[in-house]
Design an enzyme around this catalytic site. Structure first.
Site, PDB file in Angstrom:
ATOM      1  N   ASP A 190       0.913  -1.385   0.056  1.00 22.34           N
ATOM      2  CA  ASP A 190      -0.039  -0.022  -0.062  1.00 22.34           C
ATOM      3  C   ASP A 190       0.931   1.153   0.068  1.00 22.34           C
ATOM      4  O   ASP A 190       2.122   1.091   0.015  1.00 22.34           O
ATOM      5  CB  ASP A 190      -0.850  -0.009   1.174  1.00 22.34           C
ATOM      6  CG  ASP A 190      -2.501   0.538   0.870  1.00 22.34           C
ATOM      7  OD1 ASP A 190      -2.392   1.753   0.336  1.00 22.34           O
ATOM      8  OD2 ASP A 190      -3.206  -0.322   0.922  1.00 22.34           O
ATOM      9  N   HIS A 260      -2.830   3.432  -4.828  1.00 28.29           N
ATOM     10  CA  HIS A 260      -2.111   2.755  -3.443  1.00 28.29           C
ATOM     11  C   HIS A 260      -0.854   2.354  -3.601  1.00 28.29           C
ATOM     12  O   HIS A 260      -0.342   1.017  -3.262  1.00 28.29           O
ATOM     13  CB  HIS A 260      -3.204   1.600  -2.679  1.00 28.29           C
ATOM     14  CG  HIS A 260      -4.449   2.144  -2.441  1.00 28.29           C
ATOM     15  ND1 HIS A 260      -4.381   2.896  -1.122  1.00 28.29           N
ATOM     16  CD2 HIS A 260      -5.781   2.132  -2.705  1.00 28.29           C
ATOM     17  CE1 HIS A 260      -5.826   3.245  -0.704  1.00 28.29           C
ATOM     18  NE2 HIS A 260      -6.589   2.730  -1.691  1.00 28.29           N
ATOM     19  N   GLU A 324     -10.170   2.841  -5.151  1.00 30.58           N
ATOM     20  CA  GLU A 324      -9.615   4.306  -4.851  1.00 30.58           C
ATOM     21  C   GLU A 324      -8.471   4.626  -5.715  1.00 30.58           C
ATOM     22  O   GLU A 324      -7.296   5.214  -5.046  1.00 30.58           O
ATOM     23  CB  GLU A 324      -9.400   4.285  -3.339  1.00 30.58           C
ATOM     24  CG  GLU A 324     -10.524   3.982  -2.389  1.00 30.58           C
ATOM     25  CD  GLU A 324     -10.161   3.822  -0.822  1.00 30.58           C
ATOM     26  OE1 GLU A 324     -10.902   4.095  -0.155  1.00 30.58           O
ATOM     27  OE2 GLU A 324      -8.977   3.506  -0.437  1.00 30.58           O
TER      28      GLU A 324
END
Length: 548
Positions: A190, A260, A324
């Site tokens: 991440d 990410h 995201e």
């Protein structure tokens, strides 16, 4: 004296099983599908009993021996042949058990037999026996017929935001086994840290696994400026895969992309749209820097990473994230703009194309398809968060986290789905509304009862769609979970409620009865040294937290 002798005489005349303590309780967590009591005298689990198992079930026999030694103090020998007058706990794989993960456990005065549809089924029968005898070694006659409702029964652990050592990952996997779960979703990369060694791209761990500080508190501007890091070697990852496999648990690795990826960009700035400079993330939330999907080197990087990941993890499914992903940098990148224009022209000629909601969404669809095609060519399946639903190939697996609606939509259109909605399954969220004394600072509120109420495949879905709901899992994101005990505290006892959602048929579920069974189950958690939240048992909590 005569009265004393009379008492001893009466005691000697009693059957042995009346002196052996409390009976075993077959109403365990998760609750088996069928428990039918039988007539006759009980079986006593005591010294002299043997474990009878064929060669192909020696692994399961050894687990049974270990478990029984832990919960009853009896160290039973494992044998492969019968002897006269011996009493057994017998393990076998039987065609009579039609479900692969199903089992049948029969108890009578002569012994215990656990038959499974496979070694995994035998293992789950062993789990039921292990939990039942924790309350007593008198085993009343019974026939238990059991199999899971769902094939995907998972738990997720984020080791990127905060790193957890191999020993704890194994302890976490043991917790899955105790709950009849069969999937460990391991979040390894991440923005805040890259945790898995990739030999062809060594800076991912020499640079990407280390951050120079971490945010303090919740949404704060304060930084502790304390170096933090950690990573797993490939050998350690293989060790964890083997440890899980022995317990019939599949490890699903997640390499989140194209968003990410800040830790990767800090390691190799040329993979981003701007070229950096980048640093491994200190803050939580979503970063705007993502992989440059118009850069050919990005695909070389992705394929190299996935090639090594597939070599470490034999799982059919590889999680590629896809959640995201801001488009800001793509909008500013000439290469991405040119690619987007080319994709737009191609899509205009493709009547089957369904554009995503964001302006440059065809770029992510293009990236995702290339990754899917690469994994498919290597006989693997790609799994992603529900953002990838639109524009993804039909065989894409979807993990529905933004509620259950995306998962329902995906299932109705023929995608295989795992339900993990934030509203039921985000175990970093609080377990109580009174958060003053809670150790985590994460928001949200998901009590045990809410988890128990989840139905991953409700009757509101079509019959065809319900066939595509593979199961459910809960996620533990670790932005605000800094140590091992806090992982356990956030997971337990909600994990037990989820286990019953995953395993037990809806008509067998009863929350009030579950709470009674859960109270007994916590004795096992305490035996194995797990930390669990005690909101359901106020009497077990510190009586006055202001005074000690």
């Amino acid at each position: 004296m005569k009265r004393g002798f009379l008492f001893l005489y009466l005691i000697a005349c009693l059957p042995l099983w009346t002196l052996a303590g409390d009976p075993a309780n077959y109403n365990v967590v998760p609750l088996p599908q069928s428990i039918v009591e039988q007539k006759g005298e009980p079986f006593i689990l005591e010294e002299g009993v043997q474990i009878l198992a064929p060669a192909e079930l020696q692994n399961e026999a050894e687990f049974l021996r270990q478990y029984l030694k832990e919960v009853t103090w009896n160290d039973l020998p494992i044998v492969s042949q019968r002897a006269k007058k011996a009493r057994y706990i017998e393990l076998a794989v039987s065609p009579k058990v039609t479900e692969k993960e199903g089992y049948m456990m029969t108890v009578n005065a002569r012994g215990v037999t656990i038959q499974g549809g496979s070694a995994a089924g035998v293992f789950y029968g062993i789990q039921t026996l292990r939990k039942a005898v924790k309350e007593g070694v008198i085993m009343n006659p019974v026939v238990i017929s059991d199999s899971p409702r769902f094939s995907w029964r998972g738990m997720h652990l984020d080791c990127s935001r905060h790193f957890f050592p191999v020993a704890f990952v194994k302890k976490f996997i043991d917790l899955l086994a105790l709950h009849n779960m069969n999937v460990f979703h391991w979040h390894l990369t991440d923005d805040q840290g890259w945790r898995i060694e990739i030999k062809k791209w060594p800076k991912l761990v020499t640079v990407g696994s280390q951050r120079t500080g971490t945010i303090i508190g919740t949404n704060s501007d304060l930084d502790d400026h304390i170096p933090y890091g950690g990573c797993y070697t490939q050998e350690e990852a293989r060790e964890i895969v083997a440890y899980a496999a022995a317990r019939h648990i599949t490890v699903i690795p997640e390499i989140d992309m194209p968003g990410h990826m800040l830790a990767a960009l800090a390691s190799y700035p040329e993979l981003g749209c701007t070229g950096g400079p980048y640093q491994v993330g200190h803050y939580w939330g979503v970063y705007k820097d993502v992989l440059c999907v118009a850069n050919s080197k990005v695909y070389e990087f992705v394929e190299d990473v996935l090639t090594e990941i597939m070599d470490i993890f034999p799982s059919e499914v590889i999680h590629i994230g896809g959640d995201e992903t801001p488009t800001d940098k793509w909008q500013e990148c000439p290469k991405c703009q040119a690619l987007n224009k080319a994709l737009g022209a191609d899509n205009a000629q493709n009547e089957a194309f369904e554009p995503l909601t964001s302006k440059l969404s065809p770029l992510q669809a293009h990236f995702t398809k290339r990754v899917f095609d690469f994994l498919t060519a290597h006989h693997r399946r790609a799994l992603g968060w529900d953002e990838i639903l639109d524009g993804s190939p039909q065989d894409a697996m979807i993990m529905s986290w933004r509620g259950t609606e995306p998962g329902a939509k995906a299932a109705e259109t023929g995608h295989d789905v795992i339900m993990t909605p934030t509203t039921f399954c985000y175990f970093d969220y609080q377990q109580t509304e009174d958060v003053l004394f809670e150790p985590s600072r994460c928001g949200g509120f998901i009590p045990v009862e809410k988890v128990y109420a989840l139905d991953p495949a409700p009757d509101s879905l079509s019959v065809a769609a319900r066939q595509h709901i593979l199961g459910a899992q809960a996620n533990i994101w670790t932005e605000y979970i800094t140590n091992e005990e806090l992982v356990e505290y956030q997971a337990l006892p909600r994990m037990s409620a989820l286990a019953e959602v995953q395993w037990t048929q809806p008509q067998r579920k009863d929350y009030e009865a579950f709470k009674e069974r859960l109270s007994a189950f916590t004795a096992l958690l305490e035996l194995y040294g797990y930390t669990y939240a005690k909101h359901l048992w106020p009497e077990r909590q510190i009586p006055n937290r202001w005074q000690f």
